[in-house]
Design an enzyme around this catalytic site. Structure first.
Site, PDB file in Angstrom:
ATOM      1  N   SER A 169     -15.790 -62.442  42.997  1.00 42.40           N
ATOM      2  CA  SER A 169     -15.543 -63.601  42.138  1.00 42.40           C
ATOM      3  C   SER A 169     -16.792 -64.452  41.941  1.00 42.40           C
ATOM      4  O   SER A 169     -16.746 -65.450  41.225  1.00 42.40           O
ATOM      5  CB  SER A 169     -14.430 -64.462  42.748  1.00 42.40           C
ATOM      6  OG  SER A 169     -14.856 -65.074  43.950  1.00 42.40           O
ATOM      7  N   ARG A 175     -17.398 -66.613  27.236  1.00 44.39           N
ATOM      8  CA  ARG A 175     -16.430 -67.596  27.755  1.00 44.39           C
ATOM      9  C   ARG A 175     -17.051 -68.327  28.959  1.00 44.39           C
ATOM     10  O   ARG A 175     -17.586 -67.716  29.871  1.00 44.39           O
ATOM     11  CB  ARG A 175     -15.151 -66.889  28.176  1.00 44.39           C
ATOM     12  CG  ARG A 175     -14.073 -67.812  28.778  1.00 44.39           C
ATOM     13  CD  ARG A 175     -14.115 -67.855  30.285  1.00 44.39           C
ATOM     14  NE  ARG A 175     -13.011 -68.603  30.872  1.00 44.39           N
ATOM     15  CZ  ARG A 175     -12.911 -68.882  32.168  1.00 44.39           C
ATOM     16  NH1 ARG A 175     -13.832 -68.477  33.002  1.00 44.39           N
ATOM     17  NH2 ARG A 175     -11.890 -69.573  32.622  1.00 44.39           N
ATOM     18  N   GLY A 198      -9.560 -71.857  40.180  1.00 44.36           N
ATOM     19  CA  GLY A 198      -8.286 -71.631  39.523  1.00 44.36           C
ATOM     20  C   GLY A 198      -8.526 -71.403  38.045  1.00 44.36           C
ATOM     21  O   GLY A 198      -9.645 -71.095  37.633  1.00 44.36           O
TER      22      GLY A 198
HETATM   23  N1  ASP Z   1     -12.225 -71.513  37.744  1.00 43.61           N
HETATM   24  C1  ASP Z   1     -12.815 -70.248  37.439  1.00 43.61           C
HETATM   25  C2  ASP Z   1     -12.881 -70.069  35.964  1.00 43.61           C
HETATM   26  O1  ASP Z   1     -11.978 -70.474  35.264  1.00 43.61           O
HETATM   27  C3  ASP Z   1     -12.105 -69.082  38.027  1.00 43.61           C
HETATM   28  C4  ASP Z   1     -11.422 -69.278  39.339  1.00 43.61           C
HETATM   29  O2  ASP Z   1     -11.708 -70.210  40.049  1.00 43.61           O
HETATM   30  O3  ASP Z   1     -10.541 -68.495  39.682  1.00 43.61           O
HETATM   31  O4  ASP Z   1     -13.808 -69.452  35.518  1.00 43.61           O
END
Ligand code: ASP
Length: 316
Positions: A49, A195, A219
């Site tokens: 991530s 994006r 999130g």
């Molecule tokens: N907040 C991040 C995003 O929208 C992804 C995540 O935290 O899960 O890119």
């Protein structure tokens, strides 16, 4: 006057907290500690991530977002959709320190990273390339390489709930009482090229102000951007609302927006007040967060405080 130092972060920040604590315990700055912790997460190949080995976008390109904010002066640096550099947090910090700007994106951010001597490399690994191909091919009609239509048609299909989530955030207070926050992410897996999520959007995914507090969130960024989530939290702290209530109120306020994403909406936050109180809140069923302060030999794990969003599926 000396303040008690503390560093806290999302569960995946665990690998980086000892390095942050090392800096804080010898009197270093919160903003340097936050960067040090996040760099180790960006290096962590097992974490898909963030940084190196992060999940790519629809086309298989890894595009990274990050931001860092210094609560002492509200200076901030951020990068969006940065390709080819595993440490977007350090590029963001250099934006804060060296440029008269706050946010660089895309090719301009990559050019700046190159100019400050960062090493460029392919961030996709054999494993993430395979998962991308399986994820795309498992959910989309036919091979993406053969798809000739507008990519926009694919974004909803490509929102693979297994891979949407993930980001690292870290907050800290140093012995001078200065606060800082940092966030780094490869964003929503299989996202549309270009994006940019909430992480580098100041006030949505990150904020730090010595007078009140600092926070970062993870999130579904599409939600926190629309709600200005972290700035909302800070305003509630400024109005005198205690940390846990302020976090609960700020996340609960997003419910009407979250209801538009009933299967994928999730929001998590790690926050610190100027007094050094730390807390984490989540709309997931269970989520851990980590912290280190004086007397801890290793990061301490705790469970985030649940916030309920009635009508939204509670994921893990
Ligand atoms: N907040 C991040 C995003 O929208 C992804 C995540 O935290 O899960 O890119």
């Amino acid at each position: 006057m000396q303040y008690e130092a503390v560093v806290a972060g999302s569960h995946n920040a665990e690998i980086g907290l000892p390095a942050a604590w090392e800096i804080l315990s010898r009197g270093g700055r919160a903003v340097d500690a936050v960067e040090a912790a996040i760099r180790l997460v960006e290096d962590n190949e097992a974490d898909h991530s963030v940084g190196y080995a992060g999940y790519p976008n629809l086309l298989g390109d890894v595009q990274l977002d990050a931001a860092i904010m210094d609560g002492a002066n509200r200076r901030v640096g951020a990068v969006g959709a940065l390709e080819g550099y595993r440490h977007p947090i350090s590029v963001a910090k250099a934006v804060m320190e060296r440029l008269p700007h706050n946010l660089l994106v895309g090719a301009g951010a990559a050019r700046f990273a190159d100019e400050i001597g960062m090493h460029s490399e392919d961030l996709l690994t054999d494993e993430t390339r395979r998962i991308w191909k399986d994820g795309i091919d498992g959910r989309l009609p036919g091979k993406l390489e053969l798809f000739r239509g507008p990519l926009a048609q694919l974004t909803a299909l490509a929102a693979d709930p297994e891979h949407v989530k993930g980001t690292v955030n870290v907050v800290a207070r140093d012995k001078n009482g200065d606060l800082a926050a940092g966030v780094s992410t490869s964003g929503w897996a299989w996202k549309h090229p270009g994006r940019v999520g909430d992480s580098p959007v100041v006030g949505a995914g990150i904020y730090a102000d010595n007078r009140y507090g600092a926070a970062g969130c993870t999130g579904l960024g599409e939600i926190s951007i629309r709600g200005g989530l972290v700035r909302d939290l800070i305003s509630r702290l400024a109005a005198g609302v205690p940390l846990r209530e302020a976090g609960d109120q700020a996340i609960s306020d997003l419910l009407p927006i979250a209801l538009e994403f009933p299967q994928t909406a999730v929001m998590n936050m790690v926050a610190i007040t100027r007094e050094g109180e730390v807390a984490s809140l989540t709309t997931s069923s269970e989520l851990a967060w980590v912290s280190m302060r004086e007397g801890d030999d290793a990061p301490v794990r705790a469970l985030s405080i649940p916030v309920r969003w009635p009508g939204v599926e509670v994921g893990r």
